[in-house]
Design a protein around this motif. Sequence first.
Motif, PDB file in Angstrom:
ATOM      1  N   VAL A  88      70.853 -54.316 -19.284  1.00  0.00           N
ATOM      2  CA  VAL A  88      71.143 -55.491 -20.104  1.00  0.00           C
ATOM      3  C   VAL A  88      70.160 -55.471 -21.270  1.00  0.00           C
ATOM      4  O   VAL A  88      68.950 -55.612 -21.059  1.00  0.00           O
ATOM      5  CB  VAL A  88      70.973 -56.788 -19.281  1.00  0.00           C
ATOM      6  N   GLY A 122      67.352 -57.980 -21.564  1.00  0.00           N
ATOM      7  CA  GLY A 122      67.410 -58.789 -20.337  1.00  0.00           C
ATOM      8  C   GLY A 122      66.159 -58.633 -19.491  1.00  0.00           C
ATOM      9  O   GLY A 122      65.322 -57.764 -19.729  1.00  0.00           O
ATOM     10  N   CYS A 123      66.051 -59.488 -18.471  1.00  0.00           N
ATOM     11  CA  CYS A 123      64.924 -59.392 -17.547  1.00  0.00           C
ATOM     12  C   CYS A 123      65.172 -58.242 -16.578  1.00  0.00           C
ATOM     13  O   CYS A 123      66.264 -57.675 -16.553  1.00  0.00           O
ATOM     14  CB  CYS A 123      64.763 -60.702 -16.780  1.00  0.00           C
ATOM     15  N   PRO A 149      66.538 -56.702 -13.636  1.00  0.00           N
ATOM     16  CA  PRO A 149      67.636 -57.180 -12.780  1.00  0.00           C
ATOM     17  C   PRO A 149      67.265 -57.295 -11.299  1.00  0.00           C
ATOM     18  O   PRO A 149      67.900 -58.054 -10.568  1.00  0.00           O
ATOM     19  CB  PRO A 149      68.720 -56.114 -12.953  1.00  0.00           C
ATOM     20  N   ARG A 169      65.024 -58.874 -10.208  1.00  0.00           N
ATOM     21  CA  ARG A 169      64.569 -60.237  -9.964  1.00  0.00           C
ATOM     22  C   ARG A 169      65.729 -61.173  -9.653  1.00  0.00           C
ATOM     23  O   ARG A 169      65.502 -62.283  -9.169  1.00  0.00           O
ATOM     24  CB  ARG A 169      63.769 -60.726 -11.172  1.00  0.00           C
ATOM     25  N   PHE A 170      66.950 -60.750  -9.898  1.00  0.00           N
ATOM     26  CA  PHE A 170      68.128 -61.525  -9.477  1.00  0.00           C
ATOM     27  C   PHE A 170      68.450 -61.126  -8.027  1.00  0.00           C
ATOM     28  O   PHE A 170      69.231 -60.223  -7.774  1.00  0.00           O
ATOM     29  CB  PHE A 170      69.319 -61.259 -10.404  1.00  0.00           C
ATOM     30  N   VAL A 171      67.804 -61.811  -7.116  1.00  0.00           N
ATOM     31  CA  VAL A 171      67.943 -61.450  -5.708  1.00  0.00           C
ATOM     32  C   VAL A 171      69.232 -62.079  -5.161  1.00  0.00           C
ATOM     33  O   VAL A 171      69.427 -63.291  -5.263  1.00  0.00           O
ATOM     34  CB  VAL A 171      66.722 -61.944  -4.901  1.00  0.00           C
TER      35      VAL A 171
END
Lengths: 110, 406
Positions: free
Chosen positions: A93, A96-97, A99, A101-103
Amino acid sequence: MNTQLPAGFSDLEQFAQWVLPTSTERNRKRRTGSMDEINAFYNAMLPRMEEILAYLDQFSLQEMPQDVRRLMFLSLSLAEVTIAVELFHEPKVTGGCDPERFVVVRELNP
Amino acid sequence: MKTVMANRRWIKENPDLDTGPVPTETCTSPQLFELERERIFRKSWLNMGREDDLPEPGNYVVRDLAVANTSVLLVRGKDRKVRAFHNICVHRGNRLVDGEKGLCKGRFVCRFHSWAYDTAGQLTWVSDEANFYDIDKGALGLKPIAADLWEGFIFINLDPHPTETLAQYMAGMVQQIHGYPFDQQRLMCRYRVEERANWKVMLDAQNEVYHLPFLHITYPDFCPLNEQKFSRIQNFARFGRHTVYSVELNPDHKMTPVEEIAVNANPRGGEVHPSMIGWFDFYTVFPNFCMLFLAGTYVTYNIWPIAVDRSVWEVSLYQPATDKPSERFAQEYIRCRFRDLLQEDASNHEAIQASLNSGALTHFQLQDEEIQIRHFHKEVRRHIFGEENSASAIANNHDTVELRLK
Protein backbone atom coordinates in the motif's frame (compact mmCIF):
# COMPACT_ATOMS: atom_id res chain seq x y z
CA MET A 1 -4.50 -33.97 0.26
CA ASN A 2 -5.69 -33.23 -3.23
CA THR A 3 -3.24 -30.76 -4.75
CA GLN A 4 -5.03 -30.33 -8.07
CA LEU A 5 -7.33 -27.66 -9.40
CA PRO A 6 -10.56 -28.86 -11.07
CA ALA A 7 -10.39 -30.23 -14.61
CA GLY A 8 -10.35 -27.39 -17.11
CA PHE A 9 -8.22 -25.16 -14.86
CA SER A 10 -5.00 -27.19 -14.87
CA ASP A 11 -3.22 -24.39 -16.76
CA LEU A 12 -3.50 -22.33 -13.55
CA GLU A 13 -1.67 -25.04 -11.59
CA GLN A 14 1.55 -23.06 -12.09
CA PHE A 15 0.09 -20.48 -9.66
CA ALA A 16 -0.52 -23.07 -6.93
CA GLN A 17 1.56 -20.96 -4.51
CA TRP A 18 -1.38 -18.51 -4.51
CA VAL A 19 -3.75 -21.17 -3.11
CA LEU A 20 -3.78 -19.81 0.44
CA PRO A 21 -6.60 -20.32 2.92
CA THR A 22 -6.41 -17.11 4.99
CA SER A 23 -6.41 -13.44 4.07
CA THR A 24 -3.31 -12.88 6.18
CA GLU A 25 -1.39 -15.43 4.10
CA ARG A 26 -2.72 -14.04 0.84
CA ASN A 27 -1.75 -10.51 1.89
CA ARG A 28 1.76 -11.65 2.92
CA LYS A 29 2.20 -13.46 -0.37
CA ARG A 30 1.28 -10.29 -2.23
CA ARG A 31 3.63 -8.10 -0.20
CA THR A 32 6.61 -10.43 -0.41
CA GLY A 33 6.21 -11.06 -4.14
CA SER A 34 7.65 -9.06 -7.02
CA MET A 35 5.41 -7.10 -9.39
CA ASP A 36 6.49 -9.48 -12.19
CA GLU A 37 5.17 -12.42 -10.21
CA ILE A 38 1.97 -10.57 -9.28
CA ASN A 39 1.35 -9.36 -12.84
CA ALA A 40 1.83 -12.86 -14.23
CA PHE A 41 -0.80 -14.20 -11.81
CA TYR A 42 -3.21 -11.31 -12.46
CA ASN A 43 -2.82 -11.56 -16.25
CA ALA A 44 -3.48 -15.28 -16.22
CA MET A 45 -6.52 -15.01 -13.94
CA LEU A 46 -8.28 -11.95 -15.34
CA PRO A 47 -9.48 -13.47 -18.66
CA ARG A 48 -10.56 -16.65 -16.82
CA MET A 49 -12.61 -15.04 -14.04
CA GLU A 50 -15.97 -15.23 -15.75
CA GLU A 51 -15.45 -18.93 -16.34
CA ILE A 52 -14.03 -19.50 -12.84
CA LEU A 53 -16.93 -17.78 -11.05
CA ALA A 54 -19.52 -19.63 -13.16
CA TYR A 55 -17.80 -22.91 -12.31
CA LEU A 56 -17.55 -22.10 -8.59
CA ASP A 57 -21.23 -21.14 -8.48
CA GLN A 58 -22.19 -24.75 -9.15
CA PHE A 59 -21.16 -25.36 -5.55
CA SER A 60 -22.05 -23.90 -2.18
CA LEU A 61 -19.30 -22.38 -0.02
CA GLN A 62 -20.17 -24.83 2.72
CA GLU A 63 -19.89 -27.96 0.58
CA MET A 64 -16.96 -27.66 -1.77
CA PRO A 65 -14.80 -30.56 -2.86
CA GLN A 66 -11.12 -29.98 -2.11
CA ASP A 67 -10.16 -29.13 -5.72
CA VAL A 68 -13.00 -26.58 -6.01
CA ARG A 69 -12.00 -25.04 -2.70
CA ARG A 70 -8.47 -24.60 -4.07
CA LEU A 71 -9.89 -22.71 -7.05
CA MET A 72 -11.93 -20.57 -4.63
CA PHE A 73 -8.79 -19.63 -2.67
CA LEU A 74 -6.99 -18.90 -5.92
CA SER A 75 -9.71 -16.42 -6.91
CA LEU A 76 -9.60 -14.82 -3.45
CA SER A 77 -5.88 -14.23 -4.08
CA LEU A 78 -6.85 -12.34 -7.22
CA ALA A 79 -9.06 -10.09 -5.08
CA GLU A 80 -5.97 -9.51 -2.92
CA VAL A 81 -3.44 -8.69 -5.68
CA THR A 82 -5.81 -6.69 -7.88
CA ILE A 83 -5.29 -3.52 -5.88
CA ALA A 84 -1.50 -3.80 -6.23
CA VAL A 85 -1.83 -4.16 -10.01
CA GLU A 86 -4.64 -1.74 -10.78
CA LEU A 87 -4.10 1.02 -8.22
CA PHE A 88 -0.73 1.00 -6.43
CA HIS A 89 1.46 -0.45 -9.18
CA GLU A 90 3.59 -1.93 -6.44
CA PRO A 91 2.97 -4.83 -4.02
CA LYS A 92 2.51 -2.69 -0.91
CA VAL A 93 0.00 0.00 0.00
CA THR A 94 1.74 3.16 -1.17
CA GLY A 95 2.28 5.35 1.88
CA GLY A 96 0.42 2.85 4.07
CA CYS A 97 1.28 1.54 7.51
CA ASP A 98 2.91 -1.85 8.08
CA PRO A 99 0.07 -4.24 7.13
CA GLU A 100 1.12 -6.70 9.84
CA ARG A 101 -0.34 -4.21 12.28
CA PHE A 102 -3.83 -4.96 10.92
CA VAL A 103 -4.29 -8.06 13.03
CA VAL A 104 -7.18 -10.26 11.90
CA VAL A 105 -9.08 -11.24 15.04
CA ARG A 106 -12.08 -12.79 13.26
CA GLU A 107 -12.75 -13.85 9.71
CA LEU A 108 -15.02 -16.03 7.67
CA ASN A 109 -13.23 -18.80 5.88
CA PRO A 110 -13.69 -19.06 2.99
CA MET B 1 -30.68 12.05 -2.78
CA LYS B 2 -30.06 14.84 -5.27
CA THR B 3 -26.40 15.73 -5.41
CA VAL B 4 -25.66 19.41 -4.77
CA MET B 5 -22.10 20.47 -5.43
CA ALA B 6 -22.42 24.12 -4.37
CA ASN B 7 -20.87 25.28 -1.09
CA ARG B 8 -23.33 24.08 1.52
CA ARG B 9 -22.49 26.25 4.50
CA TRP B 10 -23.76 23.74 7.07
CA ILE B 11 -22.61 26.23 9.70
CA LYS B 12 -25.65 28.40 8.96
CA GLU B 13 -27.94 25.73 10.39
CA ASN B 14 -25.48 25.05 13.22
CA PRO B 15 -24.27 28.48 14.36
CA ASP B 16 -23.46 27.19 17.87
CA LEU B 17 -20.55 25.23 16.38
CA ASP B 18 -18.66 28.48 15.89
CA THR B 19 -16.28 29.16 13.03
CA GLY B 20 -13.03 29.65 14.94
CA PRO B 21 -10.05 27.31 15.12
CA VAL B 22 -10.36 24.25 17.39
CA PRO B 23 -7.76 23.58 20.11
CA THR B 24 -5.45 20.58 19.67
CA GLU B 25 -4.68 20.26 23.37
CA THR B 26 -7.12 17.39 24.00
CA CYS B 27 -5.01 15.27 21.64
CA THR B 28 -1.76 15.78 23.54
CA SER B 29 -2.43 16.69 27.17
CA PRO B 30 -2.09 13.79 29.67
CA GLN B 31 -4.14 15.84 32.16
CA LEU B 32 -7.02 16.24 29.76
CA PHE B 33 -6.79 12.54 28.93
CA GLU B 34 -7.37 11.79 32.62
CA LEU B 35 -10.46 14.02 32.49
CA GLU B 36 -11.70 12.20 29.38
CA ARG B 37 -11.26 8.91 31.22
CA GLU B 38 -13.42 10.09 34.13
CA ARG B 39 -15.93 12.34 32.42
CA ILE B 40 -16.39 10.64 29.06
CA PHE B 41 -15.46 6.97 29.20
CA ARG B 42 -16.74 6.28 32.71
CA LYS B 43 -19.99 8.17 32.05
CA SER B 44 -21.05 7.40 28.46
CA TRP B 45 -22.76 4.44 26.84
CA LEU B 46 -20.01 2.43 25.11
CA ASN B 47 -20.51 -0.08 22.32
CA MET B 48 -19.25 -3.59 23.07
CA GLY B 49 -20.06 -5.26 19.78
CA ARG B 50 -23.21 -6.98 18.62
CA GLU B 51 -25.70 -9.30 20.18
CA ASP B 52 -24.67 -11.94 17.62
CA ASP B 53 -21.27 -12.11 19.34
CA LEU B 54 -23.20 -13.99 22.08
CA PRO B 55 -25.55 -16.26 20.11
CA GLU B 56 -26.38 -18.86 22.79
CA PRO B 57 -27.06 -18.84 26.54
CA GLY B 58 -23.72 -19.18 28.32
CA ASN B 59 -21.75 -17.46 25.53
CA TYR B 60 -19.45 -14.84 26.99
CA VAL B 61 -16.93 -12.24 25.85
CA VAL B 62 -14.24 -10.61 27.96
CA ARG B 63 -13.22 -7.06 27.03
CA ASP B 64 -10.35 -5.34 28.79
CA LEU B 65 -10.95 -1.58 28.78
CA ALA B 66 -7.63 0.12 29.50
CA VAL B 67 -9.32 3.53 29.44
CA ALA B 68 -11.46 2.54 32.44
CA ASN B 69 -8.83 0.31 34.08
CA THR B 70 -11.29 -2.54 34.10
CA SER B 71 -12.11 -5.84 32.48
CA VAL B 72 -15.71 -6.38 31.39
CA LEU B 73 -17.46 -9.74 31.26
CA LEU B 74 -20.42 -9.86 28.86
CA VAL B 75 -22.57 -12.97 29.11
CA ARG B 76 -25.88 -14.21 27.81
CA GLY B 77 -27.85 -15.81 30.63
CA LYS B 78 -30.16 -18.83 30.55
CA ASP B 79 -33.02 -16.33 30.24
CA ARG B 80 -31.24 -15.09 27.04
CA LYS B 81 -30.65 -11.65 28.60
CA VAL B 82 -27.25 -10.09 27.92
CA ARG B 83 -25.60 -8.83 31.10
CA ALA B 84 -22.32 -7.10 31.85
CA PHE B 85 -20.17 -7.44 34.97
CA HIS B 86 -16.79 -6.35 36.17
CA ASN B 87 -14.61 -9.40 35.57
CA ILE B 88 -13.59 -9.66 39.20
CA CYS B 89 -14.23 -12.21 41.94
CA VAL B 90 -15.89 -10.53 44.93
CA HIS B 91 -13.94 -12.66 47.42
CA ARG B 92 -10.41 -11.23 47.10
CA GLY B 93 -10.53 -9.47 43.76
CA ASN B 94 -8.99 -12.01 41.42
CA ARG B 95 -9.65 -11.71 37.69
CA LEU B 96 -12.51 -14.16 37.26
CA VAL B 97 -12.48 -15.21 33.58
CA ASP B 98 -9.40 -15.47 31.39
CA GLY B 99 -9.49 -15.70 27.63
CA GLU B 100 -11.33 -13.56 25.13
CA LYS B 101 -14.56 -15.50 24.63
CA GLY B 102 -16.15 -18.85 25.23
CA LEU B 103 -19.14 -20.84 26.37
CA CYS B 104 -19.86 -21.18 30.08
CA LYS B 105 -21.67 -24.50 30.44
CA GLY B 106 -22.29 -24.23 34.17
CA ARG B 107 -20.66 -21.63 36.32
CA PHE B 108 -17.76 -19.20 36.25
CA VAL B 109 -15.31 -20.53 38.84
CA CYS B 110 -12.53 -18.43 40.31
CA ARG B 111 -9.26 -20.33 40.20
CA PHE B 112 -8.05 -18.72 43.45
CA HIS B 113 -10.47 -20.29 45.97
CA SER B 114 -13.12 -21.82 43.72
CA TRP B 115 -15.92 -19.32 44.36
CA ALA B 116 -18.51 -19.82 41.62
CA TYR B 117 -21.08 -17.62 39.85
CA ASP B 118 -23.90 -18.41 37.45
CA THR B 119 -24.40 -16.63 34.11
CA ALA B 120 -26.74 -14.11 35.80
CA GLY B 121 -23.87 -13.11 38.10
CA GLN B 122 -25.29 -14.76 41.23
CA LEU B 123 -22.76 -16.17 43.66
CA THR B 124 -23.70 -19.85 43.83
CA TRP B 125 -20.81 -21.47 45.68
CA VAL B 126 -18.45 -20.39 48.41
CA SER B 127 -15.94 -23.08 49.31
CA ASP B 128 -15.71 -23.67 53.09
CA GLU B 129 -18.71 -21.37 53.48
CA ALA B 130 -19.47 -22.40 57.08
CA ASN B 131 -16.11 -21.09 58.21
CA PHE B 132 -16.89 -17.50 57.10
CA TYR B 133 -18.64 -15.03 59.43
CA ASP B 134 -22.22 -14.06 58.50
CA ILE B 135 -21.66 -14.41 54.77
CA ASP B 136 -24.79 -13.84 52.62
CA LYS B 137 -24.30 -15.33 49.16
CA GLY B 138 -27.55 -13.80 47.92
CA ALA B 139 -26.29 -10.29 48.69
CA LEU B 140 -22.92 -10.76 47.00
CA GLY B 141 -22.60 -11.75 43.33
CA LEU B 142 -20.63 -10.16 40.50
CA LYS B 143 -20.48 -6.36 40.33
CA PRO B 144 -22.96 -5.42 37.61
CA ILE B 145 -22.40 -2.88 34.86
CA ALA B 146 -25.40 -1.20 33.19
CA ALA B 147 -25.96 -2.92 29.84
CA ASP B 148 -28.62 -2.55 27.17
CA LEU B 149 -29.26 -3.23 23.49
CA TRP B 150 -29.86 -0.80 20.64
CA GLU B 151 -30.68 -2.27 17.20
CA GLY B 152 -28.79 -5.43 18.22
CA PHE B 153 -25.69 -3.51 19.38
CA ILE B 154 -24.59 -4.10 22.97
CA PHE B 155 -23.80 -1.00 25.00
CA ILE B 156 -22.52 -0.67 28.57
CA ASN B 157 -22.25 2.29 30.91
CA LEU B 158 -19.59 2.17 33.63
CA ASP B 159 -21.37 4.82 35.69
CA PRO B 160 -22.96 2.95 38.64
CA HIS B 161 -25.97 5.27 38.20
CA PRO B 162 -26.24 6.30 34.54
CA THR B 163 -27.98 9.64 34.17
CA GLU B 164 -29.67 8.53 30.93
CA THR B 165 -31.02 5.25 29.61
CA LEU B 166 -29.47 3.96 26.38
CA ALA B 167 -32.72 4.83 24.56
CA GLN B 168 -32.43 8.43 25.78
CA TYR B 169 -28.74 8.52 24.90
CA MET B 170 -29.45 7.38 21.34
CA ALA B 171 -32.59 9.46 20.90
CA GLY B 172 -33.18 10.55 17.33
CA MET B 173 -30.87 7.98 15.83
CA VAL B 174 -33.38 5.21 16.52
CA GLN B 175 -35.76 6.51 13.88
CA GLN B 176 -32.93 7.12 11.49
CA ILE B 177 -31.48 3.61 11.28
CA HIS B 178 -34.52 1.59 12.30
CA GLY B 179 -35.32 -1.03 9.72
CA TYR B 180 -31.77 -1.58 8.49
CA PRO B 181 -31.46 -5.37 7.92
CA PHE B 182 -28.73 -5.97 10.50
CA ASP B 183 -29.94 -9.56 10.93
CA GLN B 184 -29.15 -10.39 7.29
CA GLN B 185 -25.56 -9.17 7.63
CA ARG B 186 -22.82 -11.17 9.24
CA LEU B 187 -19.35 -10.35 10.49
CA MET B 188 -16.96 -11.04 7.63
CA CYS B 189 -13.80 -9.89 9.38
CA ARG B 190 -12.55 -7.86 12.30
CA TYR B 191 -9.18 -6.12 12.51
CA ARG B 192 -7.42 -4.83 15.58
CA VAL B 193 -4.90 -2.08 14.94
CA GLU B 194 -2.84 -0.57 17.73
CA GLU B 195 -1.63 2.90 16.84
CA ARG B 196 0.56 5.57 18.35
CA ALA B 197 -2.19 8.17 18.08
CA ASN B 198 -4.81 9.86 20.20
CA TRP B 199 -8.26 8.30 19.77
CA LYS B 200 -9.69 11.57 18.42
CA VAL B 201 -6.93 11.97 15.83
CA MET B 202 -7.99 8.57 14.50
CA LEU B 203 -11.70 9.35 14.63
CA ASP B 204 -11.34 12.83 13.09
CA ALA B 205 -9.41 11.37 10.15
CA GLN B 206 -12.41 9.17 9.34
CA ASN B 207 -15.02 11.80 10.10
CA GLU B 208 -14.74 13.68 6.77
CA VAL B 209 -14.28 12.99 3.06
CA TYR B 210 -12.42 16.22 2.24
CA HIS B 211 -9.16 14.20 2.29
CA LEU B 212 -10.33 11.43 -0.03
CA PRO B 213 -9.12 12.76 -3.39
CA PHE B 214 -5.77 13.73 -1.88
CA LEU B 215 -4.71 10.93 0.46
CA HIS B 216 -6.30 7.89 -1.12
CA ILE B 217 -4.95 6.13 -4.16
CA THR B 218 -7.56 3.46 -3.35
CA TYR B 219 -10.57 5.76 -3.85
CA PRO B 220 -9.63 9.11 -5.39
CA ASP B 221 -13.01 9.52 -7.11
CA PHE B 222 -15.37 7.65 -4.78
CA CYS B 223 -17.53 10.66 -3.95
CA PRO B 224 -18.67 13.36 -6.36
CA LEU B 225 -16.22 16.24 -6.70
CA ASN B 226 -17.08 19.73 -7.82
CA GLU B 227 -15.39 21.51 -10.73
CA GLN B 228 -12.42 22.33 -8.53
CA LYS B 229 -12.17 18.61 -7.63
CA PHE B 230 -13.31 19.13 -4.04
CA SER B 231 -15.78 16.92 -2.17
CA ARG B 232 -19.20 18.04 -0.94
CA ILE B 233 -21.09 16.08 1.69
CA GLN B 234 -24.78 15.85 0.88
CA ASN B 235 -26.15 15.64 4.39
CA PHE B 236 -25.08 16.58 7.90
CA ALA B 237 -27.30 16.00 10.93
CA ARG B 238 -26.80 16.03 14.70
CA PHE B 239 -28.60 13.79 17.16
CA GLY B 240 -27.63 15.15 20.57
CA ARG B 241 -24.00 14.10 20.96
CA HIS B 242 -23.97 12.09 17.75
CA THR B 243 -23.72 13.01 14.07
CA VAL B 244 -24.17 11.60 10.61
CA TYR B 245 -22.83 12.80 7.30
CA SER B 246 -23.66 11.32 3.92
CA VAL B 247 -22.26 11.33 0.42
CA GLU B 248 -23.50 9.98 -2.87
CA LEU B 249 -21.50 7.70 -5.15
CA ASN B 250 -19.76 9.56 -7.93
CA PRO B 251 -21.63 8.59 -11.13
CA ASP B 252 -18.36 9.09 -13.03
CA HIS B 253 -16.39 6.73 -10.77
CA LYS B 254 -14.08 4.75 -13.05
CA MET B 255 -14.11 1.05 -12.34
CA THR B 256 -11.01 -1.10 -12.79
CA PRO B 257 -11.32 -4.46 -14.64
CA VAL B 258 -11.53 -6.65 -11.51
CA GLU B 259 -13.73 -4.12 -9.73
CA GLU B 260 -16.18 -4.48 -12.61
CA ILE B 261 -16.15 -8.27 -12.30
CA ALA B 262 -16.72 -7.94 -8.55
CA VAL B 263 -19.58 -5.46 -8.95
CA ASN B 264 -21.31 -7.70 -11.50
CA ALA B 265 -20.91 -10.72 -9.21
CA ASN B 266 -22.44 -8.84 -6.31
CA PRO B 267 -25.92 -7.53 -7.19
CA ARG B 268 -26.77 -7.04 -3.50
CA GLY B 269 -23.58 -4.96 -3.11
CA GLY B 270 -25.21 -2.05 -4.91
CA GLU B 271 -28.39 -1.98 -2.88
CA VAL B 272 -29.02 1.20 -0.97
CA HIS B 273 -31.41 0.25 1.81
CA PRO B 274 -34.35 2.64 2.35
CA SER B 275 -33.09 3.33 5.89
CA MET B 276 -29.95 4.88 4.40
CA ILE B 277 -29.69 8.59 3.66
CA GLY B 278 -27.04 8.59 0.92
CA TRP B 279 -24.91 5.99 -0.82
CA PHE B 280 -22.54 6.23 2.13
CA ASP B 281 -23.64 7.28 5.63
CA PHE B 282 -21.11 7.80 8.41
CA TYR B 283 -22.48 7.92 11.96
CA THR B 284 -20.36 8.96 14.90
CA VAL B 285 -21.90 7.69 18.12
CA PHE B 286 -20.27 9.60 20.96
CA PRO B 287 -17.69 8.95 22.15
CA ASN B 288 -15.82 6.25 20.24
CA PHE B 289 -18.18 4.23 18.05
CA CYS B 290 -18.70 4.77 14.32
CA MET B 291 -21.08 3.07 11.93
CA LEU B 292 -20.44 3.31 8.21
CA PHE B 293 -23.17 2.23 5.84
CA LEU B 294 -22.17 1.66 2.24
CA ALA B 295 -24.55 0.11 -0.23
CA GLY B 296 -24.67 -3.59 0.72
CA THR B 297 -22.01 -3.37 3.43
CA TYR B 298 -21.66 -1.82 6.83
CA VAL B 299 -18.58 -1.30 8.94
CA THR B 300 -18.15 -0.39 12.58
CA TYR B 301 -15.18 1.25 14.31
CA ASN B 302 -14.56 1.08 18.03
CA ILE B 303 -11.65 3.34 18.87
CA TRP B 304 -10.30 2.51 22.34
CA PRO B 305 -7.89 4.87 24.06
CA ILE B 306 -4.97 3.31 25.95
CA ALA B 307 -3.06 6.52 26.68
CA VAL B 308 -3.21 10.08 25.40
CA ASP B 309 -1.11 9.06 22.39
CA ARG B 310 -1.97 5.36 22.03
CA SER B 311 -5.24 3.75 20.92
CA VAL B 312 -6.67 0.60 19.42
CA TRP B 313 -8.79 0.76 16.28
CA GLU B 314 -11.20 -2.13 15.96
CA VAL B 315 -12.66 -2.43 12.49
CA SER B 316 -15.54 -4.85 11.88
CA LEU B 317 -16.78 -5.45 8.35
CA TYR B 318 -20.30 -6.85 7.89
CA GLN B 319 -21.68 -8.14 4.59
CA PRO B 320 -24.77 -10.10 3.54
CA ALA B 321 -24.61 -13.76 4.54
CA THR B 322 -23.97 -15.80 1.41
CA ASP B 323 -23.26 -19.32 0.29
CA LYS B 324 -22.56 -18.26 -3.25
CA PRO B 325 -18.86 -18.36 -4.28
CA SER B 326 -19.01 -15.50 -6.81
CA GLU B 327 -20.63 -13.24 -4.23
CA ARG B 328 -17.98 -14.26 -1.72
CA PHE B 329 -15.29 -13.28 -4.26
CA ALA B 330 -16.92 -9.86 -4.65
CA GLN B 331 -17.06 -9.43 -0.89
CA GLU B 332 -13.37 -10.33 -0.61
CA TYR B 333 -12.58 -7.68 -3.18
CA ILE B 334 -14.43 -5.04 -1.12
CA ARG B 335 -12.70 -6.23 2.04
CA CYS B 336 -9.19 -6.00 0.53
CA ARG B 337 -9.79 -2.59 -0.99
CA PHE B 338 -11.30 -1.23 2.19
CA ARG B 339 -8.45 -2.64 4.33
CA ASP B 340 -5.84 -1.05 2.05
CA LEU B 341 -7.70 2.25 2.24
CA LEU B 342 -7.57 2.09 6.04
CA GLN B 343 -3.84 1.34 5.89
CA GLU B 344 -3.40 4.57 3.95
CA ASP B 345 -5.21 6.31 6.81
CA ALA B 346 -3.35 4.55 9.63
CA SER B 347 0.10 5.78 8.71
CA ASN B 348 -1.38 9.25 8.47
CA HIS B 349 -2.86 9.08 12.01
CA GLU B 350 0.57 8.42 13.47
CA ALA B 351 2.21 11.16 11.43
CA ILE B 352 -0.36 13.65 12.76
CA GLN B 353 0.13 12.55 16.36
CA ALA B 354 3.91 12.73 16.13
CA SER B 355 3.59 16.28 14.80
CA LEU B 356 1.05 17.36 17.41
CA ASN B 357 3.30 16.03 20.17
CA SER B 358 5.78 18.77 19.24
CA GLY B 359 3.34 21.31 20.65
CA ALA B 360 3.95 23.51 17.61
CA LEU B 361 0.30 23.51 16.54
CA THR B 362 -2.18 24.78 19.13
CA HIS B 363 -5.29 24.85 16.92
CA PHE B 364 -6.82 22.99 14.00
CA GLN B 365 -8.31 24.99 11.11
CA LEU B 366 -11.58 23.41 9.97
CA GLN B 367 -13.65 24.16 6.87
CA ASP B 368 -17.37 23.58 6.26
CA GLU B 369 -16.74 20.02 4.96
CA GLU B 370 -15.22 19.25 8.37
CA ILE B 371 -18.15 20.49 10.45
CA GLN B 372 -18.58 16.98 11.89
CA ILE B 373 -15.17 17.34 13.57
CA ARG B 374 -16.16 20.73 14.92
CA HIS B 375 -19.25 19.17 16.52
CA PHE B 376 -17.27 16.24 17.92
CA HIS B 377 -14.60 18.40 19.57
CA LYS B 378 -17.27 20.64 21.00
CA GLU B 379 -18.90 17.58 22.60
CA VAL B 380 -15.56 16.34 23.94
CA ARG B 381 -14.82 19.72 25.48
CA ARG B 382 -18.35 20.05 26.87
CA HIS B 383 -17.92 16.70 28.63
CA ILE B 384 -14.43 17.50 29.91
CA PHE B 385 -15.04 21.06 31.11
CA GLY B 386 -18.78 21.14 31.69
CA GLU B 387 -21.40 23.23 29.94
CA GLU B 388 -20.68 26.44 31.83
CA ASN B 389 -16.91 26.23 31.41
CA SER B 390 -16.70 25.13 27.80
CA ALA B 391 -16.61 28.70 26.47
CA SER B 392 -13.54 29.60 28.49
CA ALA B 393 -12.07 26.17 27.81
CA ILE B 394 -12.37 26.74 24.09
CA ALA B 395 -10.14 29.75 24.63
CA ASN B 396 -7.46 27.11 25.27
CA ASN B 397 -6.49 28.48 28.65
CA HIS B 398 -4.17 26.00 30.33
CA ASP B 399 -4.31 27.88 33.63
CA THR B 400 -8.05 27.30 33.75
CA VAL B 401 -7.56 23.61 33.16
CA GLU B 402 -4.97 23.21 35.87
CA LEU B 403 -7.11 25.18 38.30
CA ARG B 404 -10.01 22.89 37.68
CA LEU B 405 -7.92 19.76 38.23
CA LYS B 406 -7.06 20.78 41.80
